[in-house]
Scaffold this active site. Sequence first.
Site, mmCIF file in Angstrom:
data_model
loop_
_atom_site.group_PDB
_atom_site.id
_atom_site.type_symbol
_atom_site.label_atom_id
_atom_site.label_comp_id
_atom_site.label_asym_id
_atom_site.label_seq_id
_atom_site.Cartn_x
_atom_site.Cartn_y
_atom_site.Cartn_z
ATOM 1 N N GLU A 122 39.021 44.596 37.336
ATOM 2 C CA GLU A 122 39.168 43.778 38.535
ATOM 3 C C GLU A 122 37.904 42.954 38.794
ATOM 4 O O GLU A 122 36.802 43.444 38.610
ATOM 5 C CB GLU A 122 39.425 44.736 39.712
ATOM 6 C CG GLU A 122 40.008 44.093 40.928
ATOM 7 C CD GLU A 122 40.297 45.117 42.025
ATOM 8 O OE1 GLU A 122 40.989 46.121 41.764
ATOM 9 O OE2 GLU A 122 39.799 44.910 43.134
ATOM 10 N N GLU A 126 35.695 38.692 48.379
ATOM 11 C CA GLU A 126 36.221 39.199 49.644
ATOM 12 C C GLU A 126 35.440 38.622 50.814
ATOM 13 O O GLU A 126 34.215 38.493 50.748
ATOM 14 C CB GLU A 126 36.136 40.737 49.682
ATOM 15 C CG GLU A 126 37.271 41.384 48.914
ATOM 16 C CD GLU A 126 37.040 42.842 48.585
ATOM 17 O OE1 GLU A 126 38.001 43.609 48.630
ATOM 18 O OE2 GLU A 126 35.888 43.212 48.286
#
Length: 286
Positions: A122, A126
């Site tokens: 991943e 964010e």
Amino acid sequence: MLFPARPSWLGLLASASLVAAQTYTSCNPTEARCPADTGLEAESYTVDFTEGSDYMSWSSLGTGPIAFTPSGAEFTISRRGQSPTLYTNWYFFFGRVEVHLRAAWGTGIVSSVVLESDDLDEIDWEWIGGAVDQVQTNYFGKGNMTTWDRGGKSDMSDNQHTTHNYTIDWTAEAITWYVDGAAVRTLAYENALGGRNYPQTPMRVKLGIWAGGDPGNAPGTIVWAGGETDYSKAPFTMYVERVKVTNNNPASSYAYMDFSGTWGSIMVNAERAVMNVSLMTYNAWF
Ligand SMILES: *[C@@H]1O[C@H](CO)[C@@H](O)[C@H](O)[C@H]1NC(C)=O
Ligand SMILES: *[C@@H]1O[C@H](CO)[C@@H](O)[C@H](O)[C@H]1NC(C)=O
Ligand SMILES: *[C@@H]1O[C@H](CO)[C@@H](O)[C@H](O)[C@H]1NC(C)=O
């Protein structure tokens, strides 16, 4: 079943998405033999959500509406339990992902751009609703979440009222995160536990918004997200204007040839290559 308008479909989506909205894989190729991934065959793909959706390339998961307006794809949380998400129907294998977006405001609200593979590699961006001047970067290798020392924080100017260009450049050697053309972080392969925790398998692009500050979440998650979300202040909306993906290994498919999860084990154009060897040889690879 994309962006259902009919309420009866919403229920169906809801039950599937509660599992799928967070890190999730339907078949983990480090543990089982999985079907090959569909690849992005073009060298580059661009969508301008201010002009509408692209149902051919994107599917939705998570409850909550995604509207396509002149402001872009609008991912909105208007009440508890919503986490609207779009993900690409195809994977790409090393390359560049450029996303132009405005993050959502709201305590505990997390806007995110996630590149994710089937074995849970991943690469993330964010934005925390309470941190208008900051963007977080993160990565995971093969779903290894034993420590939380991978996250980075970068200062930037207002990410909620201004659209910025967030670009990830991803190769077998390094990952670089750029904000408006300036590199804010680089991760070299060897600095991710000698490569063991380095994201290196074909990824999909996921765009979404979720409430890290939901009172039902683990206390650590709520603290990380900046506090408890007050749903009476909703709606909270993330706006994605444009996404461009450059694929360094354009292909119709990608297959994992062993359980290692290493980039060298990925076969590009698997189904075509397989026609060139006997099935017995193919099976012997596993
Ligand atoms: C997971 O990562 C940590 C360091 O971040 C490392 O100590 C550990 O060995 C890793 N686990 C596996 C299974 O690779
Ligand atoms: C966005 O940033 C990337 C990385 O610096 C750059 O290559 C790209 O040209 C930028 N896009 C636009 C539209 O300026
Ligand atoms: C399969 O074999 C053909 C003919 O030898 C060759 O042109 C092609 O590149 C091969 N395909 C792959 C994916 O290896």
